[in-house]
Design a protein around this motif. Structure first.
Motif, PDB file in Angstrom:
ATOM      1  N   GLU A 163       0.828  -1.209   0.000  1.00 46.79           N
ATOM      2  CA  GLU A 163       0.000   0.000   0.000  1.00 46.79           C
ATOM      3  C   GLU A 163       0.857   1.253   0.000  1.00 46.79           C
ATOM      4  O   GLU A 163       0.528   2.248  -0.666  1.00 46.79           O
ATOM      5  CB  GLU A 163      -0.928  -0.005   1.204  1.00 46.79           C
TER       6      GLU A 163
ATOM      7  N   ARG B 106      -4.545 -10.597   2.159  1.00 45.13           N
ATOM      8  CA  ARG B 106      -4.760  -9.169   2.403  1.00 45.13           C
ATOM      9  C   ARG B 106      -4.312  -8.334   1.211  1.00 45.13           C
ATOM     10  O   ARG B 106      -4.944  -7.316   0.877  1.00 45.13           O
ATOM     11  CB  ARG B 106      -3.994  -8.736   3.648  1.00 45.13           C
TER      12      ARG B 106
ATOM     13  N   GLU C  54      -7.010  -8.481  -1.401  1.00 46.58           N
ATOM     14  CA  GLU C  54      -8.129  -7.621  -1.016  1.00 46.58           C
ATOM     15  C   GLU C  54      -7.807  -6.153  -1.258  1.00 46.58           C
ATOM     16  O   GLU C  54      -8.631  -5.389  -1.764  1.00 46.58           O
ATOM     17  CB  GLU C  54      -8.457  -7.858   0.459  1.00 46.58           C
ATOM     18  N   LEU C  55      -6.583  -5.755  -0.908  1.00 48.30           N
ATOM     19  CA  LEU C  55      -6.149  -4.374  -1.137  1.00 48.30           C
ATOM     20  C   LEU C  55      -6.199  -4.025  -2.622  1.00 48.30           C
ATOM     21  O   LEU C  55      -6.683  -2.941  -3.001  1.00 48.30           O
ATOM     22  CB  LEU C  55      -4.721  -4.194  -0.594  1.00 48.30           C
ATOM     23  N   CYS C  56      -5.706  -4.924  -3.471  1.00 47.92           N
ATOM     24  CA  CYS C  56      -5.693  -4.649  -4.904  1.00 47.92           C
ATOM     25  C   CYS C  56      -7.105  -4.510  -5.457  1.00 47.92           C
ATOM     26  O   CYS C  56      -7.366  -3.638  -6.306  1.00 47.92           O
ATOM     27  CB  CYS C  56      -4.924  -5.749  -5.640  1.00 47.92           C
ATOM     28  N   ARG C  57      -8.017  -5.349  -4.989  1.00 51.27           N
ATOM     29  CA  ARG C  57      -9.414  -5.230  -5.445  1.00 51.27           C
ATOM     30  C   ARG C  57     -10.000  -3.884  -5.024  1.00 51.27           C
ATOM     31  O   ARG C  57     -10.698  -3.226  -5.810  1.00 51.27           O
ATOM     32  CB  ARG C  57     -10.251  -6.381  -4.884  1.00 51.27           C
ATOM     33  N   GLU C  58      -9.705  -3.472  -3.786  1.00 53.42           N
ATOM     34  CA  GLU C  58     -10.225  -2.194  -3.305  1.00 53.42           C
ATOM     35  C   GLU C  58      -9.679  -1.021  -4.118  1.00 53.42           C
ATOM     36  O   GLU C  58     -10.391  -0.043  -4.359  1.00 53.42           O
ATOM     37  CB  GLU C  58      -9.864  -2.011  -1.831  1.00 53.42           C
ATOM     38  N   ARG C  59      -8.415  -1.113  -4.518  1.00 51.61           N
ATOM     39  CA  ARG C  59      -7.778  -0.015  -5.242  1.00 51.61           C
ATOM     40  C   ARG C  59      -7.949  -0.113  -6.750  1.00 51.61           C
ATOM     41  O   ARG C  59      -7.515   0.787  -7.474  1.00 51.61           O
ATOM     42  CB  ARG C  59      -6.279   0.023  -4.903  1.00 51.61           C
ATOM     43  N   GLY C  60      -8.529  -1.184  -7.225  1.00 50.38           N
ATOM     44  CA  GLY C  60      -8.757  -1.322  -8.661  1.00 50.38           C
ATOM     45  C   GLY C  60      -7.503  -1.577  -9.464  1.00 50.38           C
ATOM     46  O   GLY C  60      -7.420  -1.184 -10.637  1.00 50.38           O
TER      47      GLY C  60
END
Length: 387
Positions: A114, A138, A141-147
């Motif tokens: 991140e 995790r 999940e972070l990559c999905r949230e940030r596109g």
């Protein structure tokens, strides 16, 4: 010399290769298709989502093309990575952005990733160091949230899992290596997994010159005339494997559970033998639910003795190494990143021999040599200078 990495090949693999020779078809054919299908079952995914390649590096290059990585884009990857990943990014005209790693596991955390993300980040590439899954859930999940797209470099994580899910399938794409030094060996080769069905359908074309139709035999079944003609979907390289190597891979895939079980026992023997050695740390325990392929076993040393210890062990017939040298130190990438965790790990970590061909006697020989040499080296460093 006890090697760091070493394949285990035998009569079963020779017999499989002999069958291919006798078939008079040694190119990409039914055995390659069977190897792809078998590996897909191993991952728990559909066969149309995997494409075999002639190397993991080529699979990574294809992944960068599928991810539409290009000039002006940034791709985040841990600095402790194989150079092929950095090259796959840079060759597309994109900028590799190196993130730090945990100095004990040598894997990046979601926080490390991140911290390196920017509005220009197109993708993230994560390595599963030594076969340990790391913080992949995790990070996904972070990559999905940030596109942003996630590509897992599972080259050395062929049997690694988190809560039963195969490493390489948490993100949008995953790549594996089957070269001469890996656990599952085809001599040279790789595999690419692509989650998105449309992108997965493009992968085989990118692996074979961008050709829409690659088999004259198959085309002849459907066309009355001129089955030798073709169209192009892109200007791509030839990155395919063949039935000779795939036949070896099919045998190795069947032997994989036994290989990994033996590596697990070797790691446990190292843990017991090296426990309590002053100035030496073994790898930390795996978190609950994590399964490692046990591709690497490393020790971490205090007192700046790592390089001297490597020489001492080499002179005793034990080959050691460190992988992977931090990419932010490679001038060609033009990085000015300050990554203290990776620097600390890179300057004090040493990989001990780890392959399924090691006997218990081999492991004990390594353990005894490490204990003796570490004790001697640290004793010299701590001895007071003569008056």
């Amino acid at each position: 010399m006890i090697n760091v990495f070493q394949p285990m090949l035998g009569e079963q693999e020779l017999a499989a290769v002999r069958e291919v020779f006798e078939s008079n078809w040694i190119g990409r054919g039914e055995r390659t298709k069977a190897f792809e299908e078998g590996f897909a079952r191993h991952l728990g995914v559909g066969p149309r989502h995997v494409t075999s390649t002639n190397s993991c590096t080529e699979a990574t290059f294809i992944a960068m093309e599928l991810a539409d990585v290009g000039p002006g884009a940034e791709v985040v990857l841990p600095t402790i990575s194989f150079v092929g990943a950095g090259n796959a990014v840079a060759s597309r005209g994109a900028r590799p952005v190196f993130c730090d790693v945990d100095p004990r596991t040598l894997n990046p955390t979601a926080d490390h990733v991140e911290a390196a993300l920017t509005p220009r980040t197109r993708a993230v590439v994560v390595l599963h160091y030594g076969g340990r899954p790391g913080d992949v859930a995790r990070i996904a999940e972070l990559c999905r949230e940030r596109g942003v797209l996630l590509v897992e470099d599972a080259a050395i994580a062929v049997a690694s899992r988190v809560d039963g899910r195969a490493c390489g399938t948490f993100g949008d794409m995953g790549v594996w290596s089957f070269d001469h030094g890996k656990i599952l060996v085809t001599v040279d080769g790789g595999m690419l997994y692509v989650r998105d069905p449309e992108l997965a359908a493009r992968a085989p074309k990118l692996a074979y010159l961008g050709m829409e139709q690659v088999s004259g035999y198959d085309q002849a079944l459907r066309a009355r005339t001129r089955w030798w003609e073709f169209e192009l979907s892109s200007f791509s390289r030839r990155s395919v494997t063949n039935d000779v190597l795939s036949a070896v891979g099919l045998v190795q895939l069947g032997r994989l559970p036994g290989f990994v079980a033996r590596r697990r026992r070797i790691a446990e023997r190292y843990d017991r033998g090296l426990a309590g050695v002053e100035g030496l740390l073994c790898p930390p325990p795996l978190p609950p639910g994590h399964e490692s392929s046990h591709y690497m076993y490393w020790i971490q040393l205090e007192g700046g003795i790592r390089d001297d210890l490597a020489r001492d062990l080499y002179e005793r017939g034990i080959y050691t190494t460190f992988r992977y040298p931090p990419l932010h130190r490679v001038r060609a990438y033009g990085s000015d990143a300050v990554l203290p965790g990776a620097d600390r790990a890179a300057d004090g970590t040493l990989l001990l021999p780890m392959h399924q061909g090691l006997t218990d006697a081999d492991v004990d020989r390594v353990v005894d040599a490490v204990r003796e040499c570490v004790r001697a080296r640290l004793g010299r460093r701590r001895s007071p200078a003569p008056a």
